[in-house]
Motif scaffolding. Sequence first.
Motif, PDB file in Angstrom:
ATOM      1  N   GLN A   1       7.758  -1.794  12.339  1.00 26.14           N
ATOM      2  CA  GLN A   1       6.512  -2.499  12.097  1.00 26.14           C
ATOM      3  C   GLN A   1       6.092  -2.279  10.641  1.00 26.14           C
ATOM      4  O   GLN A   1       5.971  -1.156  10.185  1.00 26.14           O
ATOM      5  N   VAL A   2       5.857  -3.388   9.936  1.00 31.51           N
ATOM      6  CA  VAL A   2       5.475  -3.296   8.537  1.00 31.51           C
ATOM      7  C   VAL A   2       3.981  -3.034   8.424  1.00 31.51           C
ATOM      8  O   VAL A   2       3.174  -3.676   9.095  1.00 31.51           O
TER       9      VAL A   2
ATOM     10  N   CYS B   1      -1.519   0.667  -2.830  1.00 33.63           N
ATOM     11  CA  CYS B   1      -1.051   0.050  -1.592  1.00 33.63           C
ATOM     12  C   CYS B   1       0.193   0.811  -1.143  1.00 33.63           C
ATOM     13  O   CYS B   1       1.224   0.770  -1.838  1.00 33.63           O
ATOM     14  N   ALA B   2       0.091   1.488  -0.029  1.00 35.17           N
ATOM     15  CA  ALA B   2       1.215   2.247   0.519  1.00 35.17           C
ATOM     16  C   ALA B   2       1.899   1.412   1.591  1.00 35.17           C
ATOM     17  O   ALA B   2       1.253   0.932   2.525  1.00 35.17           O
ATOM     18  N   ALA B   3       3.203   1.248   1.438  1.00 37.71           N
ATOM     19  CA  ALA B   3       3.968   0.413   2.362  1.00 37.71           C
ATOM     20  C   ALA B   3       4.827   1.255   3.286  1.00 37.71           C
ATOM     21  O   ALA B   3       5.290   2.334   2.910  1.00 37.71           O
ATOM     22  N   SER B   4       5.028   0.733   4.466  1.00 35.81           N
ATOM     23  CA  SER B   4       5.952   1.363   5.414  1.00 35.81           C
ATOM     24  C   SER B   4       6.596   0.274   6.249  1.00 35.81           C
ATOM     25  O   SER B   4       6.052  -0.815   6.405  1.00 35.81           O
ATOM     26  N   GLY B   5       7.790   0.584   6.741  1.00 36.79           N
ATOM     27  CA  GLY B   5       8.467  -0.360   7.613  1.00 36.79           C
ATOM     28  C   GLY B   5       9.267  -1.425   6.909  1.00 36.79           C
ATOM     29  O   GLY B   5       9.801  -2.334   7.559  1.00 36.79           O
ATOM     30  N   ILE B   6       9.350  -1.361   5.564  1.00 42.10           N
ATOM     31  CA  ILE B   6      10.144  -2.327   4.818  1.00 42.10           C
ATOM     32  C   ILE B   6      11.008  -1.585   3.805  1.00 42.10           C
ATOM     33  O   ILE B   6      10.745  -0.429   3.488  1.00 42.10           O
TER      34      ILE B   6
ATOM     35  N   LYS C   1       6.964   4.382  -2.227  1.00 39.21           N
ATOM     36  CA  LYS C   1       6.705   3.106  -1.543  1.00 39.21           C
ATOM     37  C   LYS C   1       5.271   2.658  -1.776  1.00 39.21           C
ATOM     38  O   LYS C   1       4.558   2.232  -0.859  1.00 39.21           O
ATOM     39  N   THR C   2       4.857   2.744  -3.018  1.00 40.76           N
ATOM     40  CA  THR C   2       3.471   2.439  -3.365  1.00 40.76           C
ATOM     41  C   THR C   2       3.417   1.526  -4.585  1.00 40.76           C
ATOM     42  O   THR C   2       4.181   1.713  -5.536  1.00 40.76           O
ATOM     43  N   VAL C   3       2.508   0.572  -4.535  1.00 44.06           N
ATOM     44  CA  VAL C   3       2.239  -0.292  -5.671  1.00 44.06           C
ATOM     45  C   VAL C   3       0.780  -0.088  -6.081  1.00 44.06           C
ATOM     46  O   VAL C   3      -0.085   0.148  -5.225  1.00 44.06           O
TER      47      VAL C   3
END
Length: 114
Positions: free
Chosen positions: A1-2, A22-27, A76-78
């Motif tokens: 799950q993104v 913006c911290a991302a996960s799942g991608i 995993k952050t922008v």
Amino acid sequence: QVQLVESGGGLVQAGGSLRLSCAASGIIFSISTMGWYRQAPGKQRELVAGISGGGNTNYANSVKGRFTISRVNAKKTVYLQMNSLKPEDTAVYYCHAENVRNYWGQGTQVTVSS
């Protein structure tokens, strides 16, 4: 799950600065094109800044020279560094990821007072 989770919004006076994260996960973050969009009341959502997996950037004319987008793939952050903020920058800012499909964060409010 993104999942894309934004943080760093708030209230600031004109001329001030904010940094959005913006911290991302799942991608697979490193090959994803990341971007920041914003939507002001009564207006369409617009692209503010984008950054490719290779680090190429693009900006809306209205923010060139004031905003800087960057990414740290290991985290995993922008980020979106916003300087010299103006009242017209007031909007909900959304993190966006493109990797075959499009994904959006929940948004974070930025309010710039005059």
